[in-house]
Design a protein around this motif. Structure first.
Motif, PDB file in Angstrom:
ATOM      1  N   MET A   1       0.776  -1.054   0.022  1.00 28.13           N
ATOM      2  CA  MET A   1       0.011  -0.219  -0.103  1.00 28.13           C
ATOM      3  C   MET A   1       0.877   0.870  -0.255  1.00 28.13           C
ATOM      4  SD  MET A   1      -3.293  -1.759   0.893  1.00 28.13           S
ATOM      5  CE  MET A   1      -2.333  -3.635   0.328  1.00 28.13           C
ATOM      6  N   SER A   2       1.120   1.584  -0.705  1.00 31.96           N
ATOM      7  CA  SER A   2       1.968   2.664  -1.466  1.00 31.96           C
ATOM      8  C   SER A   2       2.024   4.060   0.130  1.00 31.96           C
ATOM      9  CB  SER A   2       1.415   3.964  -2.981  1.00 31.96           C
ATOM     10  OG  SER A   2       0.649   3.961  -2.641  1.00 31.96           O
ATOM     11  N   SER A   3       1.420   4.516  -0.379  1.00 33.92           N
ATOM     12  CA  SER A   3       1.580   5.934   0.415  1.00 33.92           C
ATOM     13  C   SER A   3       0.338   5.573   1.779  1.00 33.92           C
ATOM     14  CB  SER A   3       1.544   7.347  -0.229  1.00 33.92           C
ATOM     15  OG  SER A   3      -0.371   7.359  -0.506  1.00 33.92           O
ATOM     16  N   ARG A   4       0.700   6.487   2.970  1.00 35.40           N
ATOM     17  CA  ARG A   4      -0.296   6.425   4.127  1.00 35.40           C
ATOM     18  C   ARG A   4      -1.137   6.676   3.792  1.00 35.40           C
ATOM     19  NH1 ARG A   4       0.929   6.969   9.661  1.00 35.40           N
ATOM     20  NH2 ARG A   4      -1.348   6.660  10.602  1.00 35.40           N
ATOM     21  N   PRO A   5      -2.209   6.409   3.976  1.00 30.81           N
ATOM     22  CA  PRO A   5      -3.558   6.977   3.986  1.00 30.81           C
ATOM     23  C   PRO A   5      -3.859   8.113   5.010  1.00 30.81           C
ATOM     24  CG  PRO A   5      -4.286   5.232   4.708  1.00 30.81           C
ATOM     25  CD  PRO A   5      -2.325   5.131   4.583  1.00 30.81           C
ATOM     26  N   ASP A   6      -4.857   9.276   5.034  1.00 25.16           N
ATOM     27  CA  ASP A   6      -4.558   9.985   6.329  1.00 25.16           C
ATOM     28  C   ASP A   6      -6.188   9.018   7.752  1.00 25.16           C
ATOM     29  OD1 ASP A   6      -3.649  11.951   5.630  1.00 25.16           O
ATOM     30  OD2 ASP A   6      -5.798  13.164   4.966  1.00 25.16           O
ATOM     31  N   THR A   7      -6.433   8.531   6.746  1.00 21.34           N
ATOM     32  CA  THR A   7      -7.912   7.481   8.020  1.00 21.34           C
ATOM     33  C   THR A   7      -7.131   5.713   7.803  1.00 21.34           C
ATOM     34  OG1 THR A   7      -9.497   8.353   7.238  1.00 21.34           O
ATOM     35  CG2 THR A   7      -9.846   6.920   8.768  1.00 21.34           C
ATOM     36  N   ASP A   8      -7.029   4.975   8.826  1.00 20.17           N
ATOM     37  CA  ASP A   8      -7.143   3.775   8.510  1.00 20.17           C
ATOM     38  C   ASP A   8      -7.485   3.389   7.352  1.00 20.17           C
ATOM     39  OD1 ASP A   8      -5.620   1.289   9.225  1.00 20.17           O
ATOM     40  OD2 ASP A   8      -7.479   0.711   9.287  1.00 20.17           O
ATOM     41  N   THR A   9      -7.445   2.893   6.476  1.00 16.23           N
ATOM     42  CA  THR A   9      -8.422   2.270   5.125  1.00 16.23           C
ATOM     43  C   THR A   9      -9.239   1.515   5.749  1.00 16.23           C
ATOM     44  OG1 THR A   9      -6.197   1.509   3.793  1.00 16.23           O
ATOM     45  CG2 THR A   9      -8.675  -0.214   3.034  1.00 16.23           C
ATOM     46  N   LEU A  10      -9.137   0.481   5.991  1.00 16.52           N
ATOM     47  CA  LEU A  10     -11.074   0.087   6.855  1.00 16.52           C
ATOM     48  C   LEU A  10     -11.938   0.530   7.552  1.00 16.52           C
ATOM     49  CD1 LEU A  10      -9.195  -3.597   8.639  1.00 16.52           C
ATOM     50  CD2 LEU A  10     -10.467  -2.936   5.860  1.00 16.52           C
ATOM     51  N   ASP A  11     -11.416   1.942   7.894  1.00 20.39           N
ATOM     52  CA  ASP A  11     -12.446   3.059   8.220  1.00 20.39           C
ATOM     53  C   ASP A  11     -12.773   3.546   7.721  1.00 20.39           C
ATOM     54  OD1 ASP A  11     -11.981   2.352  11.514  1.00 20.39           O
ATOM     55  OD2 ASP A  11     -10.093   3.548  11.563  1.00 20.39           O
ATOM     56  N   GLU A  12     -11.832   4.015   6.686  1.00 22.10           N
ATOM     57  CA  GLU A  12     -12.397   4.984   5.293  1.00 22.10           C
ATOM     58  C   GLU A  12     -13.227   3.809   4.770  1.00 22.10           C
ATOM     59  OE1 GLU A  12      -9.106   4.678   2.777  1.00 22.10           O
ATOM     60  OE2 GLU A  12      -9.972   6.626   1.341  1.00 22.10           O
ATOM     61  N   LEU A  13     -12.727   2.591   4.200  1.00 18.73           N
ATOM     62  CA  LEU A  13     -13.583   1.743   3.243  1.00 18.73           C
ATOM     63  C   LEU A  13     -15.093   1.629   4.273  1.00 18.73           C
ATOM     64  CD1 LEU A  13     -11.345  -1.030   1.796  1.00 18.73           C
ATOM     65  CD2 LEU A  13     -12.418   1.515   0.653  1.00 18.73           C
ATOM     66  N   ARG A  14     -14.777   1.908   5.569  1.00 16.89           N
ATOM     67  CA  ARG A  14     -15.813   2.280   5.942  1.00 16.89           C
ATOM     68  C   ARG A  14     -17.090   2.512   5.851  1.00 16.89           C
ATOM     69  NH1 ARG A  14     -16.161   1.063  12.644  1.00 16.89           N
ATOM     70  NH2 ARG A  14     -15.168   2.743  12.102  1.00 16.89           N
ATOM     71  N   THR A  15     -16.843   3.756   6.566  1.00 19.06           N
ATOM     72  CA  THR A  15     -17.495   5.123   5.691  1.00 19.06           C
ATOM     73  C   THR A  15     -17.519   5.225   4.420  1.00 19.06           C
ATOM     74  OG1 THR A  15     -16.274   6.489   7.453  1.00 19.06           O
ATOM     75  CG2 THR A  15     -17.023   7.557   5.804  1.00 19.06           C
ATOM     76  N   LEU A  16     -17.234   4.863   3.500  1.00 22.15           N
ATOM     77  CA  LEU A  16     -17.502   5.056   1.431  1.00 22.15           C
ATOM     78  C   LEU A  16     -18.829   3.686   1.793  1.00 22.15           C
ATOM     79  CD1 LEU A  16     -14.208   5.476   0.422  1.00 22.15           C
ATOM     80  CD2 LEU A  16     -16.028   7.392   0.472  1.00 22.15           C
ATOM     81  N   THR A  17     -18.612   2.733   2.374  1.00 25.16           N
ATOM     82  CA  THR A  17     -19.332   1.969   1.564  1.00 25.16           C
ATOM     83  C   THR A  17     -20.930   1.831   2.406  1.00 25.16           C
ATOM     84  OG1 THR A  17     -18.440   0.586   3.684  1.00 25.16           O
ATOM     85  CG2 THR A  17     -18.256  -0.438   1.596  1.00 25.16           C
ATOM     86  N   ARG A  18     -21.053   2.499   3.897  1.00 22.74           N
ATOM     87  CA  ARG A  18     -22.215   2.865   4.259  1.00 22.74           C
ATOM     88  C   ARG A  18     -23.180   4.214   3.802  1.00 22.74           C
ATOM     89  NH1 ARG A  18     -20.938   4.465  10.903  1.00 22.74           N
ATOM     90  NH2 ARG A  18     -20.670   2.639  11.775  1.00 22.74           N
ATOM     91  N   ALA A  19     -22.158   5.233   2.716  1.00 22.54           N
ATOM     92  CA  ALA A  19     -22.502   6.176   2.021  1.00 22.54           C
ATOM     93  C   ALA A  19     -23.011   5.697   0.854  1.00 22.54           C
ATOM     94  CB  ALA A  19     -21.292   6.840   1.988  1.00 22.54           C
ATOM     95  N   PHE A  20     -21.924   4.439   0.176  1.00 26.26           N
ATOM     96  CA  PHE A  20     -22.747   3.867  -0.557  1.00 26.26           C
ATOM     97  C   PHE A  20     -24.322   3.320  -0.310  1.00 26.26           C
ATOM     98  CE2 PHE A  20     -22.884   1.236  -4.542  1.00 26.26           C
ATOM     99  CZ  PHE A  20     -22.079   2.291  -5.382  1.00 26.26           C
ATOM    100  N   ALA A  21     -24.149   2.678   0.543  1.00 26.50           N
ATOM    101  CA  ALA A  21     -25.709   2.237   0.258  1.00 26.50           C
ATOM    102  C   ALA A  21     -26.295   2.646   1.329  1.00 26.50           C
ATOM    103  CB  ALA A  21     -25.740   1.360   1.302  1.00 26.50           C
ATOM    104  N   ALA A  22     -26.200   4.001   2.013  1.00 23.87           N
ATOM    105  CA  ALA A  22     -27.559   4.615   2.160  1.00 23.87           C
ATOM    106  C   ALA A  22     -28.521   5.807   1.353  1.00 23.87           C
ATOM    107  CB  ALA A  22     -26.780   5.253   3.357  1.00 23.87           C
ATOM    108  N   GLU A  23     -27.223   6.147   0.130  1.00 21.92           N
ATOM    109  CA  GLU A  23     -27.138   6.733  -0.665  1.00 21.92           C
ATOM    110  C   GLU A  23     -28.477   6.360  -1.701  1.00 21.92           C
ATOM    111  OE1 GLU A  23     -23.196   9.538  -1.548  1.00 21.92           O
ATOM    112  OE2 GLU A  23     -24.037   7.504  -3.190  1.00 21.92           O
TER     113      GLU A  23
END
Lengths: 121, 121, 121, 121
Positions: A1-23
């Motif tokens: 995983m190249s550059s370090r993300p601001d947020t841990d990837t698993l947290d980031e994906l949780r946030t993104l998938t929540r939004a995706f499903a909610a929309e």
């Protein structure tokens, strides 16, 4: 995983998938049972890429297959994150706990180079 | 995921699973094909927890089942990380790319509240 | 199964799938391991038809889905017959033996109306 | 399949599994969706026997593994028969129809010795 993300990837994906499903108002379909089924279907789509190959090593894969594998690995991770979210499981903590348990179950000195399962000893 | 780890979780687990396999001389068994099969077996062990339940919601699960689900989710993540490592896939990049593709494939205005698959439109 | 075939269906399908693979020189790919993977992929394609449905009962299925289910059930049976053939298993004898074992494992008086698995008692 | 049974095996197993479920009052759990999940779990238990083996050929299997494979093949068949029963599919007719479709999809002259899927041509 190249550059370090601001947020841990698993947290980031949780946030993104929540939004995706909610929309899309899809949370209603995302019961743990349904997500587990969907996860198993995505894993099979991944398996399909390897089923007639000798080992699946890089030299056996063309660009088309490599892309398919990348997309299916992604789908598996996305459903895994959603299922963990819905069942209230902290994936990182669970994985670290399981690695500890596996280290006890398969002590180096006993299993080195041997793939038989623990229960077969 | 409670407190933020020093390393991104996916990188951390890649490092830990590499060491785990190397110490046991298990890399020889870890072809992409074999890891894909192992991943599918772990997902089925996860699915098994939900197969006779109405939805798998929290109130349907006892402590034993909850623990089983946590362990199986962990196993799935651990094999997923290893398979991505062996096939040279950056899981975070792949997941973000797939979320973008899914957003195009399932535009909000067309799929809201509808679980039919894109190809059924 | 409407009218009774001249040969038992499982024998008939074994003969037909053997010929099908031989004509295409596909036996070389049909190791038990590969057939087991292919079987799991076909089962997932079957599962996919049910994943977002409440129960999969007839009234939830349109003609398209019904056809998909029929084809996938067929694929599962065809791979199952081939895997049994390759591993030298008599499917009928194995199924009757397993029904006897299941009857012992799940005695009527103990499990009536209860879907918990034997190991959870 | 040793001696020819009085009834076609698939009919026989349908009758036996119906009785088995009815005696235990388990039909309530046997929705098509749940049976499809259970089928996928049994297939994974079958796959598990092969996941670390080179090919699963007879010489790679000990007696214990052979017995496990026999039992899992049986479980797969038993759930398959029940799922076909619940969805009203005639397994023999469906398999024969699918073999015809496969023969058209994979004409001998085009695919001989080649395992690539139709959609990759």
């Amino acid at each position: 995983m190249s550059s370090r993300p601001d947020t841990d990837t698993l947290d980031e994906l949780r946030t993104l998938t929540r939004a995706f499903a909610a929309e899309r108002d899809w949370q209603q379909f995302h019961t743990p049972k349904n997500l587990a089924m969907a996860l198993s279907v995505e894993v099979a789509e991944l398996v399909e890429n390897f089923q007639w190959l000798p080992t699946g090593a890089a030299e056996e894969l063309d660009e088309r297959k490599r892309e398919g594998i990348r997309h299916e690995l992604a789908d598996v991770l996305l459903y895994l994150v959603q299922l963990a979210d819905r069942t209230g499981v902290d994936l990182r903590a669970a994985a670290l706990e399981k690695l500890r348990l596996n280290a006890q179950k398969y002590p180096v000195e006993r299993v080195k180079g041997d793939a038989r399962r623990y229960d077969e000893y």
